[in-house]
Scaffold this motif. Structure first.
Motif, PDB file in Angstrom:
ATOM      1  N   ALA A 141       7.952   0.932   2.336  1.00 24.31           N
ATOM      2  CA  ALA A 141       6.528   1.085   2.630  1.00 24.31           C
ATOM      3  C   ALA A 141       5.756   1.520   1.383  1.00 24.31           C
ATOM      4  O   ALA A 141       4.646   1.039   1.124  1.00 24.31           O
ATOM      5  CB  ALA A 141       6.325   2.086   3.757  1.00 24.31           C
ATOM      6  N   ILE A 142       6.334   2.437   0.598  1.00 19.30           N
ATOM      7  CA  ILE A 142       5.661   2.901  -0.623  1.00 19.30           C
ATOM      8  C   ILE A 142       5.591   1.780  -1.651  1.00 19.30           C
ATOM      9  O   ILE A 142       4.589   1.626  -2.365  1.00 19.30           O
ATOM     10  CB  ILE A 142       6.394   4.137  -1.178  1.00 19.30           C
ATOM     11  CG1 ILE A 142       6.221   5.324  -0.217  1.00 19.30           C
ATOM     12  CG2 ILE A 142       5.886   4.495  -2.569  1.00 19.30           C
ATOM     13  CD1 ILE A 142       6.989   6.556  -0.611  1.00 19.30           C
ATOM     14  N   GLU A 143       6.629   0.983  -1.733  1.00 20.46           N
ATOM     15  CA  GLU A 143       6.611  -0.176  -2.644  1.00 20.46           C
ATOM     16  C   GLU A 143       5.501  -1.147  -2.261  1.00 20.46           C
ATOM     17  O   GLU A 143       4.789  -1.666  -3.112  1.00 20.46           O
ATOM     18  CB  GLU A 143       7.969  -0.876  -2.594  1.00 20.46           C
ATOM     19  CG  GLU A 143       8.104  -2.034  -3.575  1.00 20.46           C
ATOM     20  CD  GLU A 143       9.459  -2.683  -3.512  1.00 20.46           C
ATOM     21  OE1 GLU A 143       9.594  -3.823  -4.000  1.00 20.46           O
ATOM     22  OE2 GLU A 143      10.404  -2.066  -2.975  1.00 20.46           O
ATOM     23  N   ARG A 144       5.348  -1.366  -0.963  1.00 22.27           N
ATOM     24  CA  ARG A 144       4.267  -2.237  -0.483  1.00 22.27           C
ATOM     25  C   ARG A 144       2.903  -1.598  -0.747  1.00 22.27           C
ATOM     26  O   ARG A 144       1.944  -2.291  -1.098  1.00 22.27           O
ATOM     27  CB  ARG A 144       4.459  -2.480   1.020  1.00 22.27           C
ATOM     28  CG  ARG A 144       3.418  -3.379   1.661  1.00 22.27           C
ATOM     29  CD  ARG A 144       3.530  -4.792   1.203  1.00 22.27           C
ATOM     30  NE  ARG A 144       2.577  -5.651   1.909  1.00 22.27           N
ATOM     31  CZ  ARG A 144       2.308  -6.905   1.576  1.00 22.27           C
ATOM     32  NH1 ARG A 144       2.943  -7.466   0.548  1.00 22.27           N
ATOM     33  NH2 ARG A 144       1.448  -7.614   2.259  1.00 22.27           N
ATOM     34  N   GLN A 145       2.800  -0.286  -0.596  1.00 19.45           N
ATOM     35  CA  GLN A 145       1.558   0.428  -0.902  1.00 19.45           C
ATOM     36  C   GLN A 145       1.166   0.213  -2.363  1.00 19.45           C
ATOM     37  O   GLN A 145      -0.004  -0.047  -2.679  1.00 19.45           O
ATOM     38  CB  GLN A 145       1.751   1.913  -0.607  1.00 19.45           C
ATOM     39  CG  GLN A 145       0.554   2.789  -0.963  1.00 19.45           C
ATOM     40  CD  GLN A 145       0.918   4.271  -0.992  1.00 19.45           C
ATOM     41  OE1 GLN A 145       1.971   4.637  -1.522  1.00 19.45           O
ATOM     42  NE2 GLN A 145       0.062   5.117  -0.428  1.00 19.45           N
ATOM     43  N   ASN A 146       2.140   0.315  -3.253  1.00 13.41           N
ATOM     44  CA  ASN A 146       1.867   0.083  -4.681  1.00 13.41           C
ATOM     45  C   ASN A 146       1.356  -1.333  -4.926  1.00 13.41           C
ATOM     46  O   ASN A 146       0.454  -1.555  -5.743  1.00 13.41           O
ATOM     47  CB  ASN A 146       3.140   0.319  -5.504  1.00 13.41           C
ATOM     48  CG  ASN A 146       3.580   1.775  -5.455  1.00 13.41           C
ATOM     49  OD1 ASN A 146       2.819   2.646  -5.037  1.00 13.41           O
ATOM     50  ND2 ASN A 146       4.809   2.039  -5.869  1.00 13.41           N
ATOM     51  N   PHE A 147       1.932  -2.284  -4.206  1.00 10.90           N
ATOM     52  CA  PHE A 147       1.504  -3.677  -4.349  1.00 10.90           C
ATOM     53  C   PHE A 147       0.045  -3.841  -3.918  1.00 10.90           C
ATOM     54  O   PHE A 147      -0.740  -4.540  -4.569  1.00 10.90           O
ATOM     55  CB  PHE A 147       2.413  -4.572  -3.506  1.00 10.90           C
ATOM     56  CG  PHE A 147       2.008  -6.019  -3.493  1.00 10.90           C
ATOM     57  CD1 PHE A 147       2.269  -6.852  -4.588  1.00 10.90           C
ATOM     58  CD2 PHE A 147       1.349  -6.574  -2.396  1.00 10.90           C
ATOM     59  CE1 PHE A 147       1.896  -8.183  -4.575  1.00 10.90           C
ATOM     60  CE2 PHE A 147       0.968  -7.893  -2.372  1.00 10.90           C
ATOM     61  CZ  PHE A 147       1.236  -8.714  -3.466  1.00 10.90           C
ATOM     62  N   VAL A 148      -0.339  -3.190  -2.831  1.00  8.76           N
ATOM     63  CA  VAL A 148      -1.729  -3.284  -2.355  1.00  8.76           C
ATOM     64  C   VAL A 148      -2.683  -2.680  -3.380  1.00  8.76           C
ATOM     65  O   VAL A 148      -3.735  -3.254  -3.694  1.00  8.76           O
ATOM     66  CB  VAL A 148      -1.880  -2.581  -0.984  1.00  8.76           C
ATOM     67  CG1 VAL A 148      -3.347  -2.552  -0.558  1.00  8.76           C
ATOM     68  CG2 VAL A 148      -1.039  -3.285   0.071  1.00  8.76           C
ATOM     69  N   LEU A 149      -2.336  -1.520  -3.907  1.00 10.06           N
ATOM     70  CA  LEU A 149      -3.194  -0.883  -4.910  1.00 10.06           C
ATOM     71  C   LEU A 149      -3.322  -1.765  -6.150  1.00 10.06           C
ATOM     72  O   LEU A 149      -4.403  -1.866  -6.758  1.00 10.06           O
ATOM     73  CB  LEU A 149      -2.626   0.482  -5.286  1.00 10.06           C
ATOM     74  CG  LEU A 149      -2.711   1.557  -4.187  1.00 10.06           C
ATOM     75  CD1 LEU A 149      -1.886   2.778  -4.560  1.00 10.06           C
ATOM     76  CD2 LEU A 149      -4.168   1.957  -3.929  1.00 10.06           C
TER      77      LEU A 149
END
Length: 829
Positions: free
Chosen positions: A362-370
Motif C-alpha cells: 500500500a505504501i509503495e502504491r502511495q508513493n506511485f500516486v504522489l
C-alpha cells in the motif's frame, strides 16, 4: 406511419394465391432458360439475391437489437446515476477503556491490539501514540487530560517483562498520569433486514457528498493516477485504450482495461467487476452517452461517491467519504496529502493494496500516486516529500463480525424500544448512528468464556447425556452507575442465536430469599417483640402450613431433605434453609415480601402464594440483576442501561443517557442483609468459591429449582454485580425427568463455578476492595436462644457476635437456657 392491427389481417386465401403466383413466376423464368448452364446460372443469381437480402436483414436486425440493448443499459445506468442511495449503517461501539495501575500487562496490551494500535515493547515498558479522541467527551470524566493527549507518545511501565506483570505507571511525554482512557471499539455493524433478498446493493456503505465538499486534492490525486486526460476526453481515451490493447496482446490477457473514469463509473453503476471485450464495448458506448448527457463535474462527483474502496465482511465501502472514515477515522475534509494518496492508490485494487493486509504494498502504491501527482503538476516536489515523510496512522481495522452478539441483540432491542415512536426498525438500522454502549469488551469476552467452558466442564464432569444438554447465561453490571458491562445469552451464538438474556424467564429459586429476609429486617420485630436480624433463632424442622380456610396444606422441604434444628437467621440464609424462609415469609406477610421485591426493581409477576418465598417467581436474568445491583448499591438504584449515548455519523449528538440514582430502600436494612449474604461465601452454599481460587470480599446467593432444571448464582463484589443462570432450555418431563439419567444440578455446583471464573477474570489486575463500613451497623452480642442482647452471665458458646442496625432497640438482655416454644404447624384463618 402507424399501422393498426387490421392492416396485417390479410385474408388467408389471398396470401396463398400470392404465394402460388410467385412460385409460378419463378418456375416460368426457370423454364425459359435454355440448357443446363442457363438454368444453373439462373439459380446462382436467385441464391445471391436471397443471400444479400438475408445479410442485409441480419445486419438490420442486429443493429436494432443491439441499439435496443444499449438503450436498455443506458436507461439503467442513467437511473443509477441520478438516484444516489445513501446507506450509512448504524454502528455499535463499546465503552471507553480505563487503564490504570495495577492492571496486568497482557490485558493492557490486548486492548491496544483490539483497537489497532501499533506498539513497541522494550523490557518493562510499552510505547504507543494515542489517537486524537473522536468520541463524545461525556464518555470520560470532566477535565480529564486525555482530551489533550492526541498524537502524544504514551509509555506504560510494568514491574517486569512477563505477561502477568503489573502496570506501575503511565506517562504522556514527561507527564505522569493517574489513569488513561482508550477510545471505544467498534463491536458490530447493523445490517438491514432482508439483505440477503435485496442483494449486494443493500450491503453497500455509502455517504454521498456534494462536489464542493470534496477537497480538490482528493479528485486531483485520483485523476492523476486513474485518468490523466479526464478533463479533455469525451469518455474515451484513445491513447489509454491503445496502450492497454498493446499490453494485453503482449501478455495475452486482460491485464489492462484502458478505462477512463467515466467508463469505471459505468462499470460501478452496473455492478460489473469482470473483464471481456463485449462488456468493454458496452462501457465505451455508455461512457460516450454519459459524457454527452452530463458535465465533467457531475460525472466526477458521482464517481467519487461511487468508487469501490474495500470490504468490511459482507459490507462494501463505497465513496471517498466512507473511505476516509474506514481507513483513517476522519472526515474527508480532514485528510492530509499522504492519506489522500494512499486512498487514491486503493482504487486499482482495494484488496491487493489493502494497508491492513499488505502495508508495504500500500505504501509503495502511495508513493506511485504522489509521483504521478508531481508529474502532472498537481503538487510540487517538496509537498510530495513531506507527504512521504509523514507516518501512516490507520484507524483500527473494522469488521462486520459481531464481537458481542448477545449484547448487540440487547442493544438493538433497546434502540427499538426507546425510539419506536420516532423511527421504524429499518430506519434505525440505516440511520448512520454511532451507538456508544456500556460494553467492556474484555469483560464480555471473559463472560462468554466462563459460560461456554463452565457448562462444558459440568457436562463432562457429570457425564450428562445429549438429551439433558445444558445452557447458560450471564449478566454483569457496574452497580455504582447502572452500566451493564457484559451480557451473554448462551454457550455459542454461532450454534444458537436464541438469546436467553432477552427472551427467557425462569424460576429463580433461592436467589429470591434475600428479599424475604430484607422484608423482615425492615419490619423490625416479630410478634413477640424480638428484633429481626442475623441472630434471630428459627427452628429448622418439619413444618406444615394450613391455609385457605383449612382447604390447602403446604409442607416445604429442604434441598438436602434434612433438618438442622435451631439455627440463626444468618445461618439459615447462608445454607439456604427452605423451612426457615417459608416460615419467615408467612410471619412477615407475603404482601410485604412483594413490596420489598418491587422496591428493589423486580417488575415480573410475583404470585402471592406461600411458595413465593422459595423462589417460584419466573424472572429474567436482567431483572434479577437489577434487584441485586440495588442491594449492592445499598438501596440506591440506577436505571440499568446498555447505551451511554448516540450520535449521528458526522458526530452531532442525537441522544445521551443521563442516569438519576434514587434511594428506593433505606440503606441500613440493606447493609445488614448484605452482611448476612457475605456468610454465603464464608459458611454457606458458596464456600466452594475459595477452593476455586476466589478470595475477594463478596456477597451473594445460590438458587436451585425443585426440578433442578434451573440453577442460579447472583452476587456482587464492591465494584461489580453478576447473575449466572445454567440449566436446560426445555427440561424433560414425566418419567424421563425423574429417571436415573436425569442430572442432579444445583446453583452451588453449576452456576457458582461460572460466576467465580467470570469474576476472577473480570477483576484480574484490579486492586482488592473491601465493603466500606458506613456506620449504619453496630456490633452486638446476641443470646442465641432468644435473639436479644446477651447478658454478662451468658457462656461464650451461647453468645453470637453479630451486627445489627445502629440505634435499634434490641430489648432487654437475656440468657435463657432453652429455645423458644415452637410448633410444627401454622394455620392461616
Amino acid at each position: 406511419m402507424y399501422l393498426s392491427f387490421h392492416d396485417f389481417s390479410i385474408d388467408r386465401s389471398h396470401r396463398i394465391c400470392q404465394f402460388l403466383l410467385v412460385i409460378h413466376s419463378v418456375v416460368k423464368d426457370y423454364s425459359g432458360q435454355k440448357g443446363c448452364e442457363g438454368k444453373m446460372e439462373y439459380w446462382k443469381k436467385i441464391k445471391q439475391r436471397v443471400k444479400r437480402r438475408h445479410v442485409v436483414a441480419a445486419v438490420v436486425v442486429f443493429f436494432v437489437v443491439f441499439t435496443a440493448y444499449l438503450m436498455f443499459l443506458y436507461v439503467q445506468v442513467e437511473q443509477a446515476f441520478t438516484k444516489q442511495e445513501q446507506f450509512v449503517p448504524t454502528r455499535i461501539y463499546s465503552d471507553v477503556t480505563r487503564i490504570l495501575p495495577p492492571q496486568k500487562r497482557h490485558k493492557v496490551e490486548s486492548r491496544l491490539r483490539s483497537l489497532g494500535y501499533p506498539f513497541r515493547q522494550e523490557a518493562e515498558k510499552t510505547f504507543f501514540k494515542l489517537r486524537q479522541p473522536e468520541y463524545p467527551r461525556y464518555l470520560i470524566p470532566d477535565n480529564h487530560p486525555v482530551s489533550d493527549l492526541g498524537g502524544m507518545q504514551i509509555t506504560f511501565v510494568f514491574d517486569g517483562t512477563r505477561q502477568g506483570a503489573l502496570l506501575q505507571s503511565i506517562r504522556a511525554g514527561d507527564r505522569e498520569l493517574q489513569d488513561l482512557y482508550l477510545e471505544p471499539e467498534l463491536v458490530a455493524t447493523l445490517s438491514r433486514a432482508g439483505d440477503d433478498a435485496k442483494g449486494a446493493a443493500s450491503r453497500q456503505i455509502r455517504e454521498p457528498l456534494r462536489f464542493e465538499r470534496i477537497p480538490a486534492l482528493v479528485w486531483k490525486s485520483i485523476i492523476a493516477v486513474e485518468d490523466q486526460h479526464f478533463l479533455d476526453h469525451v469518455g474515451l481515451d484513445p491513447r489509454g485504450l491503445l496502450r492497454a490493447l498493446w499490453i494485453n496482446l503482449k501478455t495475452q490477457s486482460f491485464a489492462q482495461g484502458g478505462s477512463t473514469i467515466t467508463m469505471q463509473l459505468v462499470k460501478n453503476l452496473m455492478s460489473r467487476r469482470g473483464k471481456n471485450i463485449f462488456r468493454k464495448a458496452n462501457e465505451v458506448i455508455l461512457a460516450l452517452l454519459l459524457e454527452a448527457r452530463y458535465s465533467k463535474e457531475q460525472i466526477l462527483e458521482r464517481y467519487l461517491n461511487e468508487v469501490y474502496l474495500g470490504q468490511v465482511g459482507s459490507m462494501e465501502i463505497h465513496g471517498v467519504a466512507e473511505g476516509a472514515k474506514y481507513f483513517f477515522g476522519k472526515r474527508v475534509e480532514e485528510l492530509n496529502l499522504g492519506e489522500i494518496a494512499l486512498m487514491a492508490g486503493l482504487i486499482r485494487g482495494p484488496g491487493f493494496y489493502s494497508p491492513y493486509r499488505h502495508k508495504e504494498r500500500a505504501i509503495e502504491r502511495q508513493n506511485f500516486v504522489l509521483k504521478k501527482m508531481h508529474e502532472t503538476g498537481q503538487i510540487v516536489e517538496t509537498e510530495a516529500r513531506a507527504a512521504l515523510a509523514m507516518p501512516l496512522r490507520l484507524a483500527p481495522p473494522q469488521s462486520s463480525a459481531n464481537k458481542a452478539p448477545y449484547f448487540t441483540d440487547f442493544v438493538k432491542a433497546e434502540l427499538i424500544r426507546q425510539l419506536k415512536d420516532r423511527m421504524s426498525e429499518q430506519e434505525i438500522v440505516s440511520a448512520g448512528f454511532r451507538v456508544y454502549t456500556t460494553l467492556d469488551v474484555l469483560v464480555n469476552a471473559g463472560a462468554q468464556k466462563a459460560v461456554s467452558e463452565g457448562i462444558g466442564n459440568i457436562e463432562k464432569w457429570l457425564k450428562i447425556k445429549p438429551e439433558f444438554k445444558l445452557e447458560g447465561a450471564l449478566a454483569a453490571v457496574d452497580h455504582s452507575n447502572g452500566f451493564i458491562r457484559a451480557l451473554v445469552g448462551g454457550r455459542n451464538y454461532a450454534q444458537s442465536t436464541f438469546n436467553r438474556i432477552l427472551n427467557m424467564k425462569r424460576q429463580v429459586g433461592s436467589t429470591f430469599k434475600p428479599f424475604v429476609f430484607l422484608a423482615a429486617i425492615t419490619k423490625g420485630y416479630d410478634a413477640d417483640g424480638v428484633p429481626y436480624g442475623p441472630g434471630h433463632p428459627v427452628e429448622d424442622a418439619p413444618w406444615k402450613l394450613v391455609y385457605d380456610r383449612g382447604k390447602q396444606e403446604w409442607s416445604p422441604k429442604n434441598y438436602e431433605e434434612r433438618y438442622l434444628g435451631w439455627i440463626s437467621y444468618r445461618k439459615a440464609l447462608a445454607l439456604s434453609v427452605n423451612v426457615a424462609a417459608a416460615k419467615l415469609g408467612i410471619e412477615v406477610g407475603l404482601d410485604n415480601v412483594i413490596k420489598t421485591a418491587r422496591a428493589a426493581g423486580i417488575d415480573g409477576v410475583l404470585p402471592a402464594v406461600p411458595s413465593l418465598s422459595l423462589g417460584i417467581a419466573e424472572l429474567s436474568p436482567v431483572e434479577l440483576l437489577r434487584a441485586y445491583a440495588t442491594l449492592a448499591n445499598r438501596g440506591v438504584q440506577d436505571e440499568l442501561t446498555v447505551i451511554r449515548g448516540i450520535t449521528h455519523d458526522h458526530g452531532a449528538g442525537f441522544a445521551r443517557f443521563v442516569y438519576h440514582p434514587k434511594e428506593v430502600y433505606p440503606a441500613a436494612p440493606v447493609e445488614l442483609l448484605n452482611d448476612m449474604l457475605t456468610s454465603v461465601f464464608t459458611e454457606g452454599t458458596a464456600m466452594a468459591a475459595a477452593k476455586l481460587g476466589f478470595d475477594r470480599p463478596a456477597a451473594g446467593k445460590t438458587g436451585t429449582t425443585t426440578s433442578s432444571a434451573d440453577c442460579w448464582f447472583a452476587g456482587f463484589t464492591p465494584s461489580l454485580t453478576a447473575v449466572v443462570w445454567a440449566g436446560q432450555d426445555q427440561p424433560p418431563s414425566g418419567e424421563k425427568s425423574a429417571g436415573k439419567d436425569a442430572p442432579k444440578l444445583s446453583g452451588a455446583g453449576v452456576a457458582l463455578p461460572i460466576w467465580v471464573a467470570f469474576m476472577k477474570d473480570a477483576l484480574s489486575g484490579e486492586p482488592v476492595q473491601q465493603f466500606a463500613p458506613s456506620g449504619l451497623l453496630t456490633d452486638v452480642k446476641i443470646d442465641r436462644h432468644t435473639g436479644r442482647p446477651a447478658s454478662w452471665v451468658c457462656s461464650s458458646d451461647q453468645i453470637l457476635e453479630e451486627k445489627y442496625m445502629a440505634g435499634m432497640d434490641l430489648g432487654p438482655a437475656t440468657c435463657e437456657l432453652s429455645w423458644p416454644q415452637s410448633s410444627s404447624q401454622f394455620e392461616i384463618k
